[in-house]
Scaffold this motif. Structure first.
Motif, PDB file in Angstrom:
ATOM      1  N   THR A 117       0.834  -1.206   0.000  1.00 35.40           N
ATOM      2  CA  THR A 117       0.000   0.000   0.000  1.00 35.40           C
ATOM      3  C   THR A 117       0.864   1.249   0.000  1.00 35.40           C
ATOM      4  O   THR A 117       0.615   2.194  -0.753  1.00 35.40           O
ATOM      5  CB  THR A 117      -0.939   0.006   1.219  1.00 35.40           C
ATOM      6  N   ALA A 118       1.902   1.262   0.832  1.00 34.88           N
ATOM      7  CA  ALA A 118       2.800   2.419   0.890  1.00 34.88           C
ATOM      8  C   ALA A 118       3.440   2.664  -0.478  1.00 34.88           C
ATOM      9  O   ALA A 118       3.536   3.803  -0.935  1.00 34.88           O
ATOM     10  CB  ALA A 118       3.877   2.198   1.949  1.00 34.88           C
ATOM     11  N   GLY A 119       3.848   1.582  -1.149  1.00 43.01           N
ATOM     12  CA  GLY A 119       4.475   1.712  -2.464  1.00 43.01           C
ATOM     13  C   GLY A 119       3.519   2.273  -3.503  1.00 43.01           C
ATOM     14  O   GLY A 119       3.899   3.114  -4.320  1.00 43.01           O
ATOM     15  N   ARG A 120       2.272   1.804  -3.466  1.00 41.50           N
ATOM     16  CA  ARG A 120       1.290   2.311  -4.430  1.00 41.50           C
ATOM     17  C   ARG A 120       0.997   3.789  -4.185  1.00 41.50           C
ATOM     18  O   ARG A 120       0.923   4.582  -5.126  1.00 41.50           O
ATOM     19  CB  ARG A 120       0.012   1.469  -4.375  1.00 41.50           C
ATOM     20  N   ILE A 121       0.852   4.180  -2.923  1.00 39.41           N
ATOM     21  CA  ILE A 121       0.590   5.596  -2.621  1.00 39.41           C
ATOM     22  C   ILE A 121       1.791   6.447  -3.038  1.00 39.41           C
ATOM     23  O   ILE A 121       1.632   7.520  -3.639  1.00 39.41           O
ATOM     24  CB  ILE A 121       0.289   5.791  -1.123  1.00 39.41           C
ATOM     25  N   ALA A 122       2.993   5.968  -2.748  1.00 46.73           N
ATOM     26  CA  ALA A 122       4.207   6.724  -3.068  1.00 46.73           C
ATOM     27  C   ALA A 122       4.353   6.960  -4.564  1.00 46.73           C
ATOM     28  O   ALA A 122       4.947   7.956  -4.994  1.00 46.73           O
ATOM     29  CB  ALA A 122       5.435   5.991  -2.529  1.00 46.73           C
ATOM     30  N   LEU A 151       7.126   9.298   0.312  1.00 45.49           N
ATOM     31  CA  LEU A 151       5.884   9.644   1.009  1.00 45.49           C
ATOM     32  C   LEU A 151       6.106  10.805   1.975  1.00 45.49           C
ATOM     33  O   LEU A 151       5.281  11.720   2.060  1.00 45.49           O
ATOM     34  CB  LEU A 151       5.346   8.419   1.762  1.00 45.49           C
ATOM     35  N   THR A 152       7.207  10.756   2.702  1.00 47.27           N
ATOM     36  CA  THR A 152       7.521  11.845   3.635  1.00 47.27           C
ATOM     37  C   THR A 152       7.726  13.149   2.881  1.00 47.27           C
ATOM     38  O   THR A 152       7.226  14.209   3.291  1.00 47.27           O
ATOM     39  CB  THR A 152       8.775  11.498   4.459  1.00 47.27           C
ATOM     40  N   GLU A 153       8.433  13.096   1.773  1.00 45.29           N
ATOM     41  CA  GLU A 153       8.651  14.288   0.959  1.00 45.29           C
ATOM     42  C   GLU A 153       7.343  14.839   0.396  1.00 45.29           C
ATOM     43  O   GLU A 153       7.192  16.042   0.199  1.00 45.29           O
ATOM     44  CB  GLU A 153       9.633  13.979  -0.177  1.00 45.29           C
ATOM     45  N   VAL A 185      13.951  -0.584  -1.307  1.00 46.90           N
ATOM     46  CA  VAL A 185      12.724  -0.184  -1.996  1.00 46.90           C
ATOM     47  C   VAL A 185      11.739   0.424  -0.999  1.00 46.90           C
ATOM     48  O   VAL A 185      11.145   1.479  -1.239  1.00 46.90           O
ATOM     49  CB  VAL A 185      12.083  -1.375  -2.735  1.00 46.90           C
ATOM     50  N   HIS A 186      11.566  -0.251   0.146  1.00 48.96           N
ATOM     51  CA  HIS A 186      10.674   0.280   1.182  1.00 48.96           C
ATOM     52  C   HIS A 186      11.127   1.665   1.628  1.00 48.96           C
ATOM     53  O   HIS A 186      10.325   2.601   1.730  1.00 48.96           O
ATOM     54  CB  HIS A 186      10.650  -0.635   2.413  1.00 48.96           C
ATOM     55  N   LEU A 187      12.412   1.791   1.913  1.00 47.13           N
ATOM     56  CA  LEU A 187      12.948   3.059   2.422  1.00 47.13           C
ATOM     57  C   LEU A 187      12.773   4.184   1.407  1.00 47.13           C
ATOM     58  O   LEU A 187      12.450   5.319   1.770  1.00 47.13           O
ATOM     59  CB  LEU A 187      14.417   2.890   2.798  1.00 47.13           C
ATOM     60  N   LYS A 188      12.976   3.870   0.127  1.00 43.26           N
ATOM     61  CA  LYS A 188      12.803   4.901  -0.908  1.00 43.26           C
ATOM     62  C   LYS A 188      11.341   5.317  -1.009  1.00 43.26           C
ATOM     63  O   LYS A 188      11.036   6.506  -1.157  1.00 43.26           O
ATOM     64  CB  LYS A 188      13.315   4.385  -2.255  1.00 43.26           C
ATOM     65  N   ASN A 189      10.436   4.347  -0.923  1.00 46.34           N
ATOM     66  CA  ASN A 189       9.005   4.684  -0.965  1.00 46.34           C
ATOM     67  C   ASN A 189       8.601   5.512   0.250  1.00 46.34           C
ATOM     68  O   ASN A 189       7.844   6.478   0.129  1.00 46.34           O
ATOM     69  CB  ASN A 189       8.159   3.415  -1.037  1.00 46.34           C
TER      70      ASN A 189
END
Length: 197
Positions: A101-106, A148-150, A140-144
């Protein structure tokens, strides 16, 4: 205007975070709109022995009661209020938020109501909190999560506080849930503060 909160529950382990969040949010918001993903319904069964059908959502099945201020939405209901930027609310919390989900939102992939509502929060500059529960994190997680934070989201690992010496799992979970609500502006008077426990 009524104070509204949007809650998403996705398929990451830690379904208890979503359930406890709903219980706490329903105590202090006039309206709570919630969506449970298909993957989350599987986790609810595995972790909490709750049979929940996302296509025919039942508050009784999810919470053991049917609060009048809760509206449950189906995962593909793109015509529901949270899918539109014209819908005014206090923010959105996804608990737990899977890395998928985080990846799709990012990456702006709105393939269900949860990711669409989150995308709307980002474009409207509304508070968006993602309670992630994954370990270890890949690059990959960290980049996503960085993306998201940015983009304006707040990433909160499901990391309970221990300084107040919790005695139950619910107390540990609530330390995360109450903190998430505090981040979007809902202060719980029962929340433990550092130096005041």
């Amino acid at each position: 205007m009524s104070e509204r909160l949007i809650v998403g529950i996705t398929g990451g382990s830690g379904a208890i975070y979503g359930v406890r969040l709903l219980h706490r949010a329903l105590e202090s918001y006039d309206e709570v709109y919630a969506c449970v993903s298909h993957a989350a319904s599987i986790v609810l069964r595995q972790e909490l022995d709750r049979e929940f059908d996302p296509e025919n959502p039942s508050a009784e099945a999810l919470l053991g009661r049917s609060p009048s201020n809760l509206t449950l939405l189906t995962p593909k209901d793109f015509m529901s209020p949270p899918a539109s930027g014209s819908f005014r609310h206090s923010g959105m919390i996804i608990a737990p938020c899977s890395m998928g989900t985080a990846g799709r939102i990012a990456n702006g992939v709105s393939d269900d109501l949860i990711s669409r509502a989150a995308d709307v929060c980002l474009k409207e500059r509304s508070p968006l909190v993602l309670i992630i529960r994954e370990s270890p994190l890949s690059l990959v997680h960290l980049k996503n999560l960085t993306a998201l934070t940015e983009a304006g989201a707040i990433v909160m690992p499901a990391a309970p506080g221990f300084y107040f010496r919790p005695k139950t799992i619910d107390e540990m979970v609530d330390s995360v849930v109450v903190r998430a609500l505090q981040v979007i502006g809902r202060v719980d008077p029962s929340a433990k503060e550092w130096g005041k426990h």
